[in-house]
Scaffold this active site. Structure first.
Site, mmCIF file in Angstrom:
data_model
loop_
_atom_site.group_PDB
_atom_site.id
_atom_site.type_symbol
_atom_site.label_atom_id
_atom_site.label_comp_id
_atom_site.label_asym_id
_atom_site.label_seq_id
_atom_site.Cartn_x
_atom_site.Cartn_y
_atom_site.Cartn_z
ATOM 1 N N SER A 195 -47.199 -17.505 19.541
ATOM 2 C CA SER A 195 -46.353 -16.340 19.275
ATOM 3 C C SER A 195 -46.732 -15.235 20.241
ATOM 4 O O SER A 195 -47.895 -15.120 20.639
ATOM 5 C CB SER A 195 -46.545 -15.856 17.833
ATOM 6 O OG SER A 195 -45.815 -14.658 17.614
ATOM 7 N N TYR A 212 -51.975 -13.442 10.424
ATOM 8 C CA TYR A 212 -51.102 -14.343 11.182
ATOM 9 C C TYR A 212 -51.320 -14.173 12.681
ATOM 10 O O TYR A 212 -51.406 -15.163 13.431
ATOM 11 C CB TYR A 212 -49.648 -14.069 10.813
ATOM 12 C CG TYR A 212 -48.626 -14.708 11.717
ATOM 13 C CD1 TYR A 212 -48.381 -16.078 11.683
ATOM 14 C CD2 TYR A 212 -47.875 -13.933 12.613
ATOM 15 C CE1 TYR A 212 -47.429 -16.655 12.511
ATOM 16 C CE2 TYR A 212 -46.924 -14.497 13.438
ATOM 17 C CZ TYR A 212 -46.703 -15.863 13.391
ATOM 18 O OH TYR A 212 -45.757 -16.438 14.208
#
Length: 264
Positions: free
Chosen positions: A148, A159
C-alpha cells in the site's frame, strides 16, 4: 471482467492468488485465467469457488481452495494444493489484507492492533515462506506482494505498520533470493474504488465516530493523490500482472506506487 487481456501471457504458468474472493484479488485471478494461466484462488470465504467458476471457458484454468492464511498451516496447505492440482508453482500473488478499523491510534485497543497485524502482514509473511520450496523446485519464480502507498496516512497506524513490513519483506527477500532466480516485487496501491464487500472488513460494524474518521481518511487520500481521485480495480490489476509476468524479468526488489502520484 474488464480491462485489456494479453492472450497467452501466462500460458504454461501456475499461479496462486490469495484474497481472491473479492476486490482486486478476484479481478487478478480472473485476468490470469483469461491470459492462459493455471490459477488457484485462495480465500477463507467459501464463495471463492463461485469466482473460480466464473473462469470456466477461459484460455487457462481456475480452481479454488479455502484456507485461513493468518496461520502458517493454512499458507502451507494452499501452496501444497496448487502443486498437487497443477503439478508445480511458478508465481505467488499475495493480495490478502486491508484495514479492519479506521480510528486515531489512541483509540485502538491492544487486541485490535494485533488483529490488524494478523490480517495485513502475517498472510504475506507466511505465504512467502510456504511457497519457497515450490519455487525452488521449479528453478525459480516470482512473488508479487500487494502492499500500500499508505505507509504514511491517518487513522490506520497498525495497518500502515503491517504494509511497511510487507515493503521490508519484498526488498529483503529480493536480495536474499536473487541467486535462486526468484524475483520478489510489490505494488503499492492507493485508494481504490471497489464494489461493496461481501465480507465486511469489520464484522462488528462501524460506529458514528468510525464513519466520521473514515471520511477523514477518504479526504486525506484523495487530497494526497496528484490526480485527486481513487483508482479503479483495473488500474490496480494491470501493474500487478505486469510485475508477475516474464516482461518484468529484470525487475526485483521494486515497490511500484499505483496511487495517482501519492508515493506514501
Amino acid at each position: 471482467m474488464s480491462g485489456a487481456v494479453f492472450a497467452g501471457r501466462f500460458a504454461g504458468k501456475v499461479l496462486v492468488v490469495t484474497g481472491a474472493a473479492q476486490g482486486i484479488g478476484r479481478s487478478v485471478a480472473l485476468r490470469v485465467a483469461a491470459e492462459g494461466g493455471h490459477v488457484l484462488l485462495v480465500d477463507r470465504a467459501d464463495f471463492v469457488a463461485e469466482v473460480a467458476a466464473e473462469a470456466a471457458g477461459s484460455a487457462g484454468e481456475a480452481s479454488a481452495f479455502t484456507a485461513d492464511l493468518e496461520t502458517y498451516a493454512g499458507a502451507e496447505a494452499a501452496m501444497a494444493h496448487a502443486v498437487e492440482r497443477f503439478g508445480g508453482l511458478d508465481i505467488l500473488i499475495n493480495n490478502v489484507g486491508g484495514a479492519i478499523r479506521m480510528r486515531p491510534f489512541s483509540a485502538f485497543e491492544p487486541e485490535q492492533i494485533d488483529a490488524e497485524i494478523r490480517r495485513s502482514l502475517m498472510p504475506t509473511l507466511y505465504c512467502c515462506r510456504a511457497v519457497l520450496p515450490h519455487l525452488s523446485a521449479r528453478g525459480g519464480g516470482t512473488i508479487v506482494n500487494v502492499s500500500s502507498n499508505a505507509t504514511r496516512g491517518i487513522h490506520r497506524v497498525p495497518y500502515l505498520a503491517a504494509k511497511g513490513g510487507i515493503n521490508a519483506i519484498t526488498q529483503s527477500l529480493a536480495m536474499e533470493l536473487a541467486d535462486q532466480n526468484i524475483r520478489v516485487v510489490a505494488t503499492a496501491p492507493g485508494g481504490t474504488e471497489a464494489p461493496p464487500r461481501r465480507v465486511p472488513r469489520n464484522a462488528e460494524g462501524d460506529s458514528d465516530a468510525e464513519r466520521a474518521w473514515m471520511a477523514e481518511v477518504v479526504a486525506q487520500v484523495t487530497q494526497s493523490a496528484f490526480l485527486h481521485r481513487y483508482g479503479t480495480i483495473d488500474e490496480q490489476v494491470a501493474p500487478i500482472l505486469f510485475l508477475a509476468s516474464d516482461e518484468a524479468g529484470y525487475i526485483t526488489g521494486s515497490i511500484l506506487p499505483v496511487a495517482g502520484g501519492d508515493l506514501g
